[in-house]
Motif scaffolding. Structure first.
Motif, short mmCIF file in Angstrom:
data_model
loop_
_atom_site.label_atom_id
_atom_site.label_comp_id
_atom_site.label_asym_id
_atom_site.label_seq_id
_atom_site.Cartn_x
_atom_site.Cartn_y
_atom_site.Cartn_z
N THR A 58 0.95 -1.45 0.12
CA THR A 58 -0.33 0.42 -0.56
C THR A 58 0.75 1.20 0.01
N VAL A 59 0.52 2.72 -0.80
CA VAL A 59 1.12 3.44 -0.87
C VAL A 59 0.43 4.31 -0.59
N HIS A 60 1.16 5.49 0.58
CA HIS A 60 -0.16 6.71 0.98
C HIS A 60 0.96 8.09 0.11
N ALA A 76 4.41 7.44 2.06
CA ALA A 76 4.74 6.09 2.49
C ALA A 76 3.69 5.45 1.88
N ILE A 77 5.08 3.97 2.64
CA ILE A 77 4.13 2.30 2.40
C ILE A 77 4.60 1.45 3.17
N GLY A 95 5.21 -5.72 3.44
CA GLY A 95 5.80 -6.75 4.01
C GLY A 95 6.09 -6.52 5.94
N GLY A 96 5.37 -6.25 6.41
CA GLY A 96 5.51 -5.72 7.74
C GLY A 96 5.99 -4.35 8.13
N LEU A 97 7.33 -4.23 6.44
CA LEU A 97 7.49 -3.20 7.13
C LEU A 97 6.72 -1.40 6.45
N ARG A 98 7.13 -0.54 7.42
CA ARG A 98 7.06 1.16 6.67
C ARG A 98 7.63 1.76 6.52
#
Length: 304
Positions: free
Chosen positions: A18-20, A68-69, A72-75
């Protein structure tokens, strides 16, 4: 202080990524003619699809925002904009006072939750929120994150003589992160460098020698975050329109052509680091040129 108010933001879903887009500011009208002097009204007229979203009658529109992405559990944060309270020679960037951290939090990315900050290149309007002013000192905005840029980019700026404006930028936005032990550099070969599952750094030289674009390979769809390899959608219809601050304009044109060829007539999203709303879309060939078919995404809530 400059208290220019930005928009809210947007979200796109690529399957498991997901991309914000988290907005900082809209850049003033005079930015387009300064940055892209060849993007004249006559050139804009040749791509009528640019209006009204990406240009007015006379000039290209530009913005500053962060991607902000969640992957795979990463921010992950890609580029950090201009920043607050920073002395800058460009009046549009000088001494900003925005609610950008609150906007990040509203999008679900409070600074302490971020794992990785990717710097596409070391220019002032891409590193500003690397740090924030706390008790008179510049400290990393993202205290638990690793910051990452290409080794070629880091080594280039380490080897050249910097003017005072760029020295100030390194002093307040880059070196404090390095001194905190949070900055890493990586080699980025021609085939790219996968820094996390589905997250690749792609070489995109020309604007700077070591600039990278960021390719996102989601389970349903791909996307490419441009950095400054493509400043504005006019460079799809006219790839030879280059930025006044490109270190190697001819290389920048070759990079842009390569990226556009890779994206054209696929369902991959092009996400412009300085594109105004709607910011993302697919690249299509049309009458011997490229154009962007916008995909606005889902609007994010405003910060409160």
């Amino acid at each position: 202080m400059n208290t220019t108010t930005p928009l809210t933001g947007t979200r796109w879903t690529l399957g498991d990524i997901t991309v914000h887009r988290v907005d900082e500011i809209e850049l003033p009208r005079q930015t387009g003619p300064w940055l892209l002097p060849a993007a004249t009204p006559e050139v804009l007229d040749q791509a009528p699809w640019l209006r009204p979203d990406f240009a007015d009658a006379e000039v290209p529109r530009l913005a500053s925002h962060t991607f902000a992405i969640e992957a795979g559990g990463l921010r992950i944060i890609v580029d950090t904009g201009i920043g607050n309270a920073k002395p800058r020679t460009n009046p549009a960037w000088n001494d900003l006072n925005t609610d950008f951290p609150q906007r990040l939090a509203a999008a679900g990315f409070p600074p302490e939750s971020v794992d990785l900050v990717i710097t596409t290149h070391l220019h002032t309007d891409h590193v500003g929120w690397n740090t924030r002013l706390t008790d008179g000192n510049w400290v990393p905005t993202f205290p638990n994150a690793r910051y990452l840029t290409s080794r070629t980019e880091w080594d280039h700026w380490a080897a050249v003589e910097l003017d005072e404006a760029r020295t100030q930028m390194f002093r307040d936005s880059v070196h404090p992160v390095r001194d905190a032990g949070q900055y890493d550099t990586v080699p980025v070969p021609e085939q790219g460098h996968e820094i996390a599952p589905g997250i690749l750094l792609i070489p995109a030289p020309g604007h700077t020698p070591g600039q990278v674009a960021v390719e996102l390979r989601g389970s349903d769809r791909r996307a490419l975050i441009t950095g400054d390899s493509i400043h504005h959608p006019v460079q799809l219809s006219h790839p030879h329109v280059h930025s006044c601050v490109d270190t190697d304009p001819a290389q920048a044109v070759r990079t842009r052509a390569r990226l556009l060829e890779h994206l054209a007539d696929t369902d991959a999203l092009l996400m412009g680091t300085h594109f105004p709303h709607p910011t993302a879309g697919t690249v299509r060939r049309e009458n011997g040129h490229y154009r962007l078919h916008a995909e606005p995404g889902t609007e994010l809530p405003a910060a409160v």
